[in-house]
Scaffold this motif. Structure first.
Motif, short mmCIF file in Angstrom:
data_model
loop_
_atom_site.label_atom_id
_atom_site.label_comp_id
_atom_site.label_asym_id
_atom_site.label_seq_id
_atom_site.Cartn_x
_atom_site.Cartn_y
_atom_site.Cartn_z
N PHE A 194 -7.68 -15.65 -16.39
CA PHE A 194 -7.38 -17.08 -16.39
C PHE A 194 -7.18 -17.62 -14.98
N GLU A 195 -7.87 -16.96 -14.01
CA GLU A 195 -7.83 -17.38 -12.61
C GLU A 195 -6.39 -17.46 -12.10
N SER A 196 -5.56 -16.53 -12.57
CA SER A 196 -4.14 -16.54 -12.23
C SER A 196 -3.82 -15.82 -10.93
N GLY A 197 -4.80 -15.07 -10.39
CA GLY A 197 -4.54 -14.23 -9.23
C GLY A 197 -4.00 -12.86 -9.60
N GLN A 198 -3.92 -12.56 -10.91
CA GLN A 198 -3.38 -11.29 -11.39
C GLN A 198 -4.21 -10.72 -12.54
N ASN A 199 -4.04 -9.42 -12.77
CA ASN A 199 -4.68 -8.78 -13.91
C ASN A 199 -3.96 -7.46 -14.19
N PHE A 200 -4.39 -6.76 -15.21
CA PHE A 200 -3.76 -5.50 -15.58
C PHE A 200 -4.80 -4.59 -16.23
N ALA A 201 -4.47 -3.32 -16.34
CA ALA A 201 -5.30 -2.35 -17.06
C ALA A 201 -4.39 -1.49 -17.91
N ALA A 202 -4.66 -1.44 -19.21
CA ALA A 202 -3.86 -0.66 -20.15
C ALA A 202 -4.71 0.47 -20.73
N ASN A 244 6.25 1.81 -22.08
CA ASN A 244 4.82 1.55 -21.92
C ASN A 244 4.56 0.88 -20.57
N TYR A 245 4.08 1.67 -19.61
CA TYR A 245 3.70 1.15 -18.30
C TYR A 245 2.19 0.90 -18.26
N ASP A 274 1.14 4.64 -18.05
CA ASP A 274 0.05 4.56 -17.09
C ASP A 274 0.66 4.13 -15.76
N VAL A 275 0.83 5.09 -14.85
CA VAL A 275 1.58 4.85 -13.61
C VAL A 275 0.61 4.87 -12.44
N ILE A 314 -4.88 -10.53 0.52
CA ILE A 314 -4.07 -9.33 0.36
C ILE A 314 -4.27 -8.84 -1.06
N TYR A 315 -4.55 -7.56 -1.23
CA TYR A 315 -4.69 -6.96 -2.55
C TYR A 315 -3.44 -6.11 -2.80
N VAL A 316 -2.87 -6.27 -3.98
CA VAL A 316 -1.65 -5.57 -4.36
C VAL A 316 -1.92 -4.79 -5.64
N SER A 317 -1.51 -3.54 -5.67
CA SER A 317 -1.61 -2.76 -6.90
C SER A 317 -0.25 -2.16 -7.21
N GLY A 318 -0.01 -1.93 -8.50
CA GLY A 318 1.24 -1.33 -8.93
C GLY A 318 1.21 -1.05 -10.41
N TYR A 319 2.37 -0.95 -11.00
CA TYR A 319 2.45 -0.75 -12.44
C TYR A 319 3.70 -1.44 -12.96
N SER A 320 3.62 -1.87 -14.22
CA SER A 320 4.68 -2.69 -14.80
C SER A 320 5.11 -2.13 -16.15
N LEU A 321 6.41 -2.18 -16.39
CA LEU A 321 6.96 -1.76 -17.67
C LEU A 321 6.90 -2.94 -18.62
#
Length: 469
Positions: free
Chosen positions: A38-46, A447-448, A55-56, A435-442
């Motif tokens: 949604f052009e939010s500047g963010q995404n995730f992978a599950a 469930n990360y 998934d860490v 700037i590219y940022v990667s990480g993981y979220s609970l």
């Protein structure tokens, strides 16, 4: 493994931020317009293959086309750890041509990913460690296609997607970083004999085809360099490495002296053949920056900056990490070591070669650093923000001082908005105007998921004028 589009859409709703039109100017550190869900500047992978659904993410790398590759450790349906690789295309969307849904896992089981490098021929090299049994871990490097995502065998006579050093002299051996030389050879660095506190600095080099480079190191018949000066140091831990233009290898981490109670920040440097270079009275350069007595110090990441005045073509070493500060907390640390490798550069930082960023009552560790060419450095951390934990991104000038023009007084928080409100850093990168940022979220119940963000940086017309160099 493909997540149904309806599920993906509903999960993505948690990532929506106030929109920014693609044509609209943005400030440094703002979400990058037109990127991600949604052009939010963010995404995730599950991956969510089973077991604890954990998934860490541990590291990432940006491709030349703006793709972002994120690696980490995921659990398969039986709870067995495997390497998980996700690819986001230049628009921030999971790349469907990469293993059908943008994600793939290693064929190798009982492996933990710590770092990733991208080769010039579109191979992903993922370093980490393989658990052989409960008391034995080994360095390992596994290879994937950066285009298709498949587990990719090294060529004959290996014919296997994962390689290990010829032999390891320790039992708990953890590879924490990987770097690729210009000739395609790759180096991993980490800690040998980690768990029983007999840690030694450990490095291994492989030829581009995955075979061990037996011309490297200080252990005859191996492709490894393993060292710790006896009777002076009792433990080394190497957390990050970098390769200079002259082929020398820099490692950073922490060390403990014999009889000591607090760790020192540690810098080591290897010659191009893998033999340790003497940086002080020993091959190690340890130093302390903690403002309190018996405070711990450590370095977590490193970048190299050219020093044209160096007679040996050595680079300045700029590293980030942590140090103990008042109140029993950690402060973020950034330091610059002269190209000689044995003294801090006193023209850098707020305090003779370093800057410490303390926040009362809060732990901060600058766990990742990236260079913004000509302008300064970007560091990443995990720290309390708008929620329980957010990812912090800070900019420092080329002189090592906080850049108040970036974000809110020098920094921004990246909050992925999941209900559990825990966002943890893997890595930061600078590429182009972002700037590219990667990480993981609970998300919930253990469930990360991998999470990624792209932030604006030095975009034209972001402020009244731009300076080009």
């Amino acid at each position: 493994m493909r997540i149904p589009s309806l599920v993906r859409t509903s999960m993505a709703l948690a990532l929506i931020l106030p929109g920014v039109a693609a044509a609209e100017a943005i400030n440094d550190g703002d979400p990058y317009p037109g990127w991600g869900f949604f052009e939010s500047g963010q995404n995730f992978a599950a991956f969510d293959l089973g077991a604890g659904l954990s998934d860490v993410a541990s590291d990432s790398v940006v491709g030349p086309d703006g793709s972002l590759y994120v690696v980490g450790t995921v659990q398969d349906a039986n709870g067995i750890p495997r390497i998980g690789v996700a690819k986001f295309d230049s628009e921030g969307i999971l790349d469907g041509s990469f293993s059908n849904d943008g994600m793939n896992v290693s064929l190798e089981a009982n492996v933990h990913a710590t770092s990733v490098a991208l080769t010039s021929d579109n191979r992903l090299l993922v370093a980490g460690y393989k658990t052989v049994n409960g008391a034995d871990d080994d360095f390992i490097v596994c290879r994937f296609s950066a285009i298709s995502g498949t587990n990719l065998d090294f060529p004959a006579p290996l014919n296997t997607p994962c390689v290990k050093p010829v032999f390891l002299p320790g039992t708990r051996d953890i590879a924490n970083d990987i770097a690729v030389q210009d000739d395609g050879k790759f180096v991993v660095g980490g800690t040998v004999d980690y768990a029983n506190q007999q840690g030694r600095a450990g490095f291994a080099r492989f030829l581009a085809n995955g075979q061990p480079d037996l011309d490297f190191g200080n252990l005859q018949g191996s492709n490894m360099s393993v060292f710790r000066t006896a009777n002076i140091f009792s433990r080394h831990s190497i957390d990050a490495i970098a390769i200079g233009g002259n082929g020398k290898i820099v490692g950073v981490g922490n060390t403990l002296t014999v009889g000591g109670t607090n760790t020192a920040a540690l810098v080591v440097r290897l010659n191009a053949d893998g033999t340790p270079e003497q940086l002080s009275q020993t091959v190690e350069y340890p130093f302390y920056r903690s403002p309190i007595a018996n405070g711990d110090n450590g370095l977590r990441d490193v970048v190299l900056v050219d020093d044209p005045a160096s007679a040996d073509n050595n680079d300045f070493i700029v590293a980030s990490g942590y140090t103990d500060v008042a109140g029993g907390n950690l402060g973020g640390l950034i330091v610059k070591v002269r190209s000689s490798g044995n003294v801090l550069a006193n023209d850098f930082g707020l305090d003779s070669g370093s800057t410490i960023l303390p926040i009362s009552g809060v732990n901060i560790s600058f766990d990742s650093i990236a260079r913004q060419s000509g302008d300064g450095f970007i560091v990443g951390s995990t720290r309390p923000g708008t929620d329980a934990l957010d990812i912090g991104v800070q900019r420092f000038t080329r002189f090592g001082t906080p850049d108040a023009q970036f974000g809110n007084g020098g920094g921004v928080f990246v909050d992925f908005g999941f209900p559990a409100q825990l966002d943890l850093l893997a890595a930061v990168h600078v590429s182009g105007d972002a700037i590219y940022v990667s990480g993981y979220s609970l998300r919930a119940g253990g469930n990360y998921d991998y999470t990624v963000a792209k932030l604006g940086l030095d975009r034209i017309f972001k402020d009244d004028f731009e300076v080009f160099d």
